[in-house]
Write a protein that holds these residues in place. Sequence first.
Motif, PDB file in Angstrom:
ATOM      1  N   UNK A  53       0.812  -1.215   0.000  1.00  0.00           N
ATOM      2  CA  UNK A  53       0.000   0.000   0.000  1.00  0.00           C
ATOM      3  C   UNK A  53       0.847   1.267   0.000  1.00  0.00           C
ATOM      4  N   UNK A  54       1.974   1.230   0.724  1.00  0.00           N
ATOM      5  CA  UNK A  54       2.810   2.429   0.848  1.00  0.00           C
ATOM      6  C   UNK A  54       3.980   2.428  -0.123  1.00  0.00           C
ATOM      7  N   UNK A  55       4.062   1.369  -0.957  1.00  0.00           N
ATOM      8  CA  UNK A  55       5.099   1.293  -1.992  1.00  0.00           C
ATOM      9  C   UNK A  55       6.506   1.399  -1.395  1.00  0.00           C
ATOM     10  N   UNK A  56       6.743   0.598  -0.367  1.00  0.00           N
ATOM     11  CA  UNK A  56       8.061   0.568   0.254  1.00  0.00           C
ATOM     12  C   UNK A  56       8.583  -0.863   0.223  1.00  0.00           C
ATOM     13  N   UNK A  57       9.878  -0.993   0.365  1.00  0.00           N
ATOM     14  CA  UNK A  57      10.518  -2.302   0.320  1.00  0.00           C
ATOM     15  C   UNK A  57      10.330  -3.056   1.628  1.00  0.00           C
ATOM     16  N   UNK A  58      10.016  -4.364   1.523  1.00  0.00           N
ATOM     17  CA  UNK A  58       9.909  -5.193   2.723  1.00  0.00           C
ATOM     18  C   UNK A  58      11.266  -5.321   3.401  1.00  0.00           C
ATOM     19  N   UNK A  59      12.335  -5.300   2.605  1.00  0.00           N
ATOM     20  CA  UNK A  59      13.679  -5.359   3.180  1.00  0.00           C
ATOM     21  C   UNK A  59      13.938  -4.161   4.082  1.00  0.00           C
ATOM     22  N   UNK A  60      13.392  -3.001   3.679  1.00  0.00           N
ATOM     23  CA  UNK A  60      13.596  -1.821   4.519  1.00  0.00           C
ATOM     24  C   UNK A  60      12.776  -1.915   5.799  1.00  0.00           C
ATOM     25  N   UNK A  61      11.489  -2.263   5.669  1.00  0.00           N
ATOM     26  CA  UNK A  61      10.625  -2.323   6.847  1.00  0.00           C
ATOM     27  C   UNK A  61      11.110  -3.372   7.839  1.00  0.00           C
ATOM     28  N   UNK A  62      11.483  -4.555   7.350  1.00  0.00           N
ATOM     29  CA  UNK A  62      11.860  -5.652   8.241  1.00  0.00           C
ATOM     30  C   UNK A  62      13.314  -5.574   8.694  1.00  0.00           C
ATOM     31  N   UNK A  63      14.207  -5.197   7.758  1.00  0.00           N
ATOM     32  CA  UNK A  63      15.643  -5.280   8.044  1.00  0.00           C
ATOM     33  C   UNK A  63      16.350  -3.929   8.069  1.00  0.00           C
ATOM     34  N   UNK A  64      15.669  -2.897   7.609  1.00  0.00           N
ATOM     35  CA  UNK A  64      16.310  -1.579   7.588  1.00  0.00           C
ATOM     36  C   UNK A  64      17.231  -1.378   6.410  1.00  0.00           C
TER      37      UNK A  64
END
Length: 230
Positions: A53-64
């Motif tokens: 929905x927010x068009x962000x990477x899962x790697x960023x959200x989960x791992x930074x």
Amino acid sequence: MELKDRIAAVRKAAGLTQEQLGELLGVTRQAVSKWESGQTTPDAATIAALCEKLHVSADYVLLGKEPGEGQTAAYEPPDTCPCCGRKVSGSICLECGYQLPNHPPRGPQYAVVAARPGFVQSTELSAQLVKYCGFTQEDANNAIAHYVNNQSRILLRRGLVDSAAQYIAAHLDQDFFCPQIVVDCGESEEALLYKPKAFETPSPVKSQEGIGFWGVVGAVIVALLILSFF
């Protein structure tokens, strides 16, 4: 930064309140608040939905991890212009003049909305929609007619990176379209029309065209009047 901090960061970057993010994901504001305070953690499906929905990477959200971190492949610009949607080769769109970015898209997507129709109309207005928003001439004429006759907002372009949204907004007639940039999280068109502004519209770009026929006529008349005094 911990997971809770990254969730808060991407929410704020999208210009959403905790309640709005909750509505987007089908959870309560209290649930979002608990995620951001570290009291609870969203499950994998919810994180996946948040990223989508927010068009962000899962790697960023989960791992930074920032987008592209640890990758060596060179970024290849898109073959369609992010502004007008037409085919493009090279670094600049020959149709609307937008300079393609040299890095992958980051952050949320945006939409440009025409918020308040003005009273002065001209053929240049539909030409702006064709050039900068990728409208056909017929669609541009119909959109302006609907905009004026119904005195209602219209969606000009969506799914834009921030620089493309700002480019479009800056090149449209400010008095007639009153363009506003909003965050596009995949909502319906109707929902997008009345979202709050994500940030202020950039200063309008001054026309690079000449002064035109009547401008030339006026200049000649002034020059003749001045010469008549000598």
